[in-house]
Each structure stands twice: as C-alpha cells, then as structure tokens.
Design an enzyme around this catalytic site. Structure first.
Site, PDB file in Angstrom:
ATOM      1  N   GLU A 114      11.571  -0.997  -2.176  1.00  0.00           N
ATOM      2  CA  GLU A 114      10.556  -1.531  -1.170  1.00  0.00           C
ATOM      3  C   GLU A 114       9.100  -1.915  -1.800  1.00  0.00           C
ATOM      4  O   GLU A 114       8.509  -3.119  -1.665  1.00  0.00           O
ATOM      5  CB  GLU A 114      10.274  -0.616   0.087  1.00  0.00           C
ATOM      6  CG  GLU A 114       9.856  -1.302   1.299  1.00  0.00           C
ATOM      7  CD  GLU A 114      10.018  -0.283   2.515  1.00  0.00           C
ATOM      8  OE1 GLU A 114       9.581  -0.701   3.502  1.00  0.00           O
ATOM      9  OE2 GLU A 114      10.339   0.789   2.160  1.00  0.00           O
ATOM     10  N   HIS A 148      15.016   8.974  10.628  1.00  0.00           N
ATOM     11  CA  HIS A 148      15.662   7.777  10.601  1.00  0.00           C
ATOM     12  C   HIS A 148      16.825   7.888  11.742  1.00  0.00           C
ATOM     13  O   HIS A 148      17.733   8.327  11.382  1.00  0.00           O
ATOM     14  CB  HIS A 148      16.068   7.611   9.181  1.00  0.00           C
ATOM     15  CG  HIS A 148      16.716   6.348   8.616  1.00  0.00           C
ATOM     16  ND1 HIS A 148      17.068   5.239   9.740  1.00  0.00           N
ATOM     17  CD2 HIS A 148      17.020   5.864   7.600  1.00  0.00           C
ATOM     18  CE1 HIS A 148      17.476   4.016   8.985  1.00  0.00           C
ATOM     19  NE2 HIS A 148      17.579   4.404   7.822  1.00  0.00           N
ATOM     20  N   LYS A 179       8.904   6.682   9.917  1.00  0.00           N
ATOM     21  CA  LYS A 179      10.125   7.791   9.776  1.00  0.00           C
ATOM     22  C   LYS A 179       9.593   9.117   9.215  1.00  0.00           C
ATOM     23  O   LYS A 179      10.349  10.095   9.402  1.00  0.00           O
ATOM     24  CB  LYS A 179      10.901   7.276   8.762  1.00  0.00           C
ATOM     25  CG  LYS A 179      11.626   5.887   9.051  1.00  0.00           C
ATOM     26  CD  LYS A 179      12.867   5.555   8.118  1.00  0.00           C
ATOM     27  CE  LYS A 179      13.765   4.325   8.616  1.00  0.00           C
ATOM     28  NZ  LYS A 179      12.724   3.109   8.512  1.00  0.00           N
ATOM     29  N   PHE A 218      22.591   0.065   4.590  1.00  0.00           N
ATOM     30  CA  PHE A 218      23.705  -0.004   4.367  1.00  0.00           C
ATOM     31  C   PHE A 218      24.747  -1.230   4.172  1.00  0.00           C
ATOM     32  O   PHE A 218      24.664  -1.863   5.187  1.00  0.00           O
ATOM     33  CB  PHE A 218      24.513   1.348   4.439  1.00  0.00           C
ATOM     34  CG  PHE A 218      24.127   2.591   3.931  1.00  0.00           C
ATOM     35  CD1 PHE A 218      23.271   2.679   3.387  1.00  0.00           C
ATOM     36  CD2 PHE A 218      24.937   3.826   4.387  1.00  0.00           C
ATOM     37  CE1 PHE A 218      22.792   3.931   2.598  1.00  0.00           C
ATOM     38  CE2 PHE A 218      24.590   4.792   3.965  1.00  0.00           C
ATOM     39  CZ  PHE A 218      23.540   5.065   3.186  1.00  0.00           C
ATOM     40  N   HIS A 276      10.135   0.181   5.762  1.00  0.00           N
ATOM     41  CA  HIS A 276      11.252   1.130   6.146  1.00  0.00           C
ATOM     42  C   HIS A 276      11.051   2.500   5.744  1.00  0.00           C
ATOM     43  O   HIS A 276      11.527   3.368   6.354  1.00  0.00           O
ATOM     44  CB  HIS A 276      12.307   0.282   5.402  1.00  0.00           C
ATOM     45  CG  HIS A 276      13.794   1.054   5.588  1.00  0.00           C
ATOM     46  ND1 HIS A 276      14.186   0.749   6.569  1.00  0.00           N
ATOM     47  CD2 HIS A 276      14.633   1.676   4.709  1.00  0.00           C
ATOM     48  CE1 HIS A 276      15.552   1.589   6.759  1.00  0.00           C
ATOM     49  NE2 HIS A 276      15.862   1.934   5.528  1.00  0.00           N
ATOM     50  N   CYS A 304      21.530  -0.310   9.692  1.00  0.00           N
ATOM     51  CA  CYS A 304      20.099   0.186   9.918  1.00  0.00           C
ATOM     52  C   CYS A 304      19.089  -0.979   9.834  1.00  0.00           C
ATOM     53  O   CYS A 304      17.850  -0.612  10.386  1.00  0.00           O
ATOM     54  CB  CYS A 304      19.633   1.136   8.528  1.00  0.00           C
ATOM     55  SG  CYS A 304      20.741   2.683   8.620  1.00  0.00           S
TER      56      CYS A 304
END
Length: 417
Positions: free
Chosen positions: A315, A341, A336, A400, A304, A164
């Site tokens: 975050e 996403h 997002k 990830f 993010h 990502c």
C-alpha cells in the site's frame, strides 16, 4: 451522486455518532473473542459488536429469521433512512438497493452445520434438524431483499461480493446506477458478521491474523514495526445515496459526493500482493480521473491498513506511485487499528469514516502506531486525531483474489465552487 444518510453498526458503538466518537478518540474495540469458545485457536482476538437486537428495534421473529449479518444491515439501513429525512418520500420505482458482503450468512451456516452434522460427527447430515430459514442463509440476496422491503425499493436491487473490497465497490456501483439514470436513490453499503469458528480457523491456517492474545486491545498495529497480522472484525455501514439535484430539491443534508471509483485486479495470486503496488496505484489514478481531481487535491487517505507486512508495504508503494510526491504530504490513517477488519463490510465503514471526516474536518488516527516501520515512511497519523480541512478523501481497499479498489469522496460544496 451524494450521500444523504449514514447508518452504522460497528465494534464500540451502534450508530454513526458513537462510531465517530470512538474513531476520533482513538479508542480500540478489539478484545478476546466472546461470541464462541475460541480457546483452541491460534488467534483469539476480534473486534466484536456489542449488539442487542431487541434494543436495536428488531422483533423476536426477525431475530429468529435473520442471520446476524442481515440484522446488522437492517439496523444500519433504518438509521440511514431516518438520517436522510426522507422515509416514505422516495418514488419506489426510482429507488434501488445494492448491498455488499464477503462472507454472507457465515454465522448461521456455521451454527446450522454443527446441528445437522451432530457437531461434525456425522458425514451424511440430517437436514430434518435444520431451521426453515436455511435457504435465506445460503443466498446473500436475501439480505438485499430485506432492505428493499424495508425501503419499499422497487428499482434495481442486487448483491455485490468482491471479498474485502466489497464495501467500496458496492458504493461505486450504486453511484453508477444513479449516473446511468436507472434510479434517483440507492440504499447501498455492506455488512458482514463472520466471527465464527470456520472463519477464525481459515485465517489461523494461513497465519494471517494476530496471535497477540495477551494484549487484544493493541493487537491491530497497521504500519507498525511490531505488527503480526490483522484482527478480525464485524459490522455494517449503509448509506442513502441520491442524485444531487434530487437531494437538493428536497433540501437534504449532504455529507459527501461520491466523485470517482475504480477497481483493478493484480491477476497474480489469491492471497499474495505484488510489492510495487502497481494495480492499486492504477485504481487510485483512475478514481481520481473520474473525480476530475489531481493528486495534489487529496486532503486525506483512508488506508486499507490491515496490519500485515505484505499489505502495508504494498500500500505504501501504491500511494507513492498513485499520488507521486504528494503522498509524502498527505495524512493517511487506518481505522482497522480500532475496529478490526470486518472483511466485506470494512470498506463501507471506511467510506462512512471518510464522509464524516469531510463533515467534521477531522482525520481519525492510526491507533497502536508507536514504532513506525521505517519502510512505511509516509504520514500515518499516529495515535491522535488531527483537525484539518478535509474537502477530498481517497479511500482504498485490497482483497483476496487480487482485487484493488479506490473511491474518491469530495465535499459537495466543492462542485459549486
């Protein structure tokens, strides 16, 4: 290293203009999945692109040969090249391509596996029923090759896949290629079209996606107390990037300078995050150092903001570590909330939003943020876009595998000043 062309294929709009209008209006493009029958899944919500490949200029042969991911990338690249105003003008040997993706050709592989396995009933598959393009589906490099042929790019060409964070990392890597003198121009960005049964099943299994099926348009709620998972998306953003002198000599329009990029790993977990956000904070500090800016110079942070509790808290902690007290004075938002996403592609879409925020001095909002999580106590620009001078934008990503990345975009005129 400056961005001189932007092309976008996104939920809610094809093209950078429609994309920006959706973001600044705070509209959401999340809805019930329509690309396949998702009735049996836990999460049935996604941000799909209303994409007609014929209307987008693709031939019947191209549609048959290319996966949806490649179709998105080509359409976005055509817009970026046209926007740059330099179609056919670049030195082929000084032009390269670097494209990012997390999932590659998932949609076509999923579809073709169902065919060769007789809908999964046959353990030993029958390859005779597969399409002749399976080789291209297995190798994401086929997408980079298509973009190279489109742009007649005979310089460095490749693929980057860091999950990502791919969409940020690929732009940073393209900037490094230009900085190192290997190219004057790079076509760079990321594409993913992974709204398919296998992807939805994987995220269902770990309960990462939102099951808010009764209200799909409000399912993505970053930094909100009521959030319950992210919403899967799809799309692409492709850029024309040039060395500054090269762009100035041909009178190109400059959207933003790619001033600094850094990536770190938490070396901790495939899916877990350390609560202190230390590795993301380190990426932020290193990106700012490469850009030669202080934390107090940052005007906006494109977060993010995946709408999972783990990410939002990680975050928030990283912003406080990386930006210090300035984190409390800096507008932060997650797009997002509006476009979902899209895995590897989302960070390039966020880079596009960051460049357009610099271009228009407008900060897109975090939609659906009605009940802020008290543990996320920063300015997450709820619901409504904000007009504000935006010379320096920090965009961050978490993926990830423990990948943590940050990129700094600045107004080109700032260097001259």
């Amino acid at each position: 290293m400056v961005i001189t062309g932007i092309g976008v294929v996104a939920p809610g709009g094809i093209g950078a203009k429609q994309y920006w209008e959706l973001l600044t209006a705070g509209r959401t493009a999340t809805r019930t999945i329509s690309l396949f029958n998702a009735a049996d899944f836990r999460s049935r919500v996604a941000a799909e692109v209303d994409f007609d490949p014929v209307r987008s200029g693709l031939s019947r042969r191209e549609i048959r040969r290319w996966d949806r991911t490649t179709q998105f990338a080509v359409v976005a690249a055509r817009e970026a090249l046209a926007d740059s105003g330099a179609l056919g003008e670049f030195d082929a040997h000084r032009t390269g391509v670097m494209v990012g993706t997390a999932c590659g050709m998932t949609t076509s592989l999923d579809r073709e596996y169902a065919v060769v396995s007789d809908e999964g009933r046959t353990w030993q598959v029958d390859a005779e029923h597969g399409v002749p393009y399976l080789y291209d589906y297995f190798l994401p490099s086929s997408m980079a090759a298509e973009l190279a042929w489109l742009a007649d790019a005979q310089g460095p060409v490749g693929v980057l896949s860091t999950g990502c964070t791919s969409g940020i990392d690929v732009v940073g890597h393209a900037a490094d290629i230009i900085r190192d003198g290997a190219a004057d121009v790079m076509i760079s960005g990321a594409s993913d079209a992974a709204i398919s049964p296998i992807t939805v099943a994987c995220f269902d299994a770990i309960k990462a996606t939102s099951p808010r099926n009764d209200s799909p348009e409000t399912a993505s709620r970053p930094f909100d107390r009521t959030r319950n998972g992210f919403v899967l998306g799809e799309g692409a953003a492709i850029f024309v990037m040039e060395e500054l002198g090269h762009a100035l000599r041909r009178g190109a329009h400059l959207y933003a300078e790619v001033s600094g990029h850094a990536t770190r790993s938490n070396a901790y977990s495939m899916t877990g995050l350390r609560s202190d956000g230390a590795e993301l904070a380190e990426a932020i500090r290193q990106a700012m150092a490469r850009a030669r800016i202080d934390a107090s110079d940052v005007d906006y942070v494109n977060a993010h903001g995946s709408a999972t509790r783990q990410n939002d808290l990680h975050e928030t902690a990283a912003f406080k570590l990386g930006l210090g007290e300035h984190a409390y004075r800096t507008p932060i938002s997650s797009i997002k909330s509006m476009i979902g996403h899209s895995l590897g592609a989302i960070c390039s879409l966020e880079v596009a939003a960051s460049a357009l925020a610099i271009e228009h001095s407008v900060i897109p909002p975090t939609a659906n943020l009605h009940e802020p999580d008290p543990d996320c106590d920063l300015d997450y620009v709820p619901l409504v876009a904000r007009e504000q001078n935006t010379d320096v934008v920090l965009s961050v990503a978490s993926g990830f595998g423990g990948f943590q990345s940050a990129i700094v975009l600045t107004k080109p005129e700032r260097r001259a000043a």
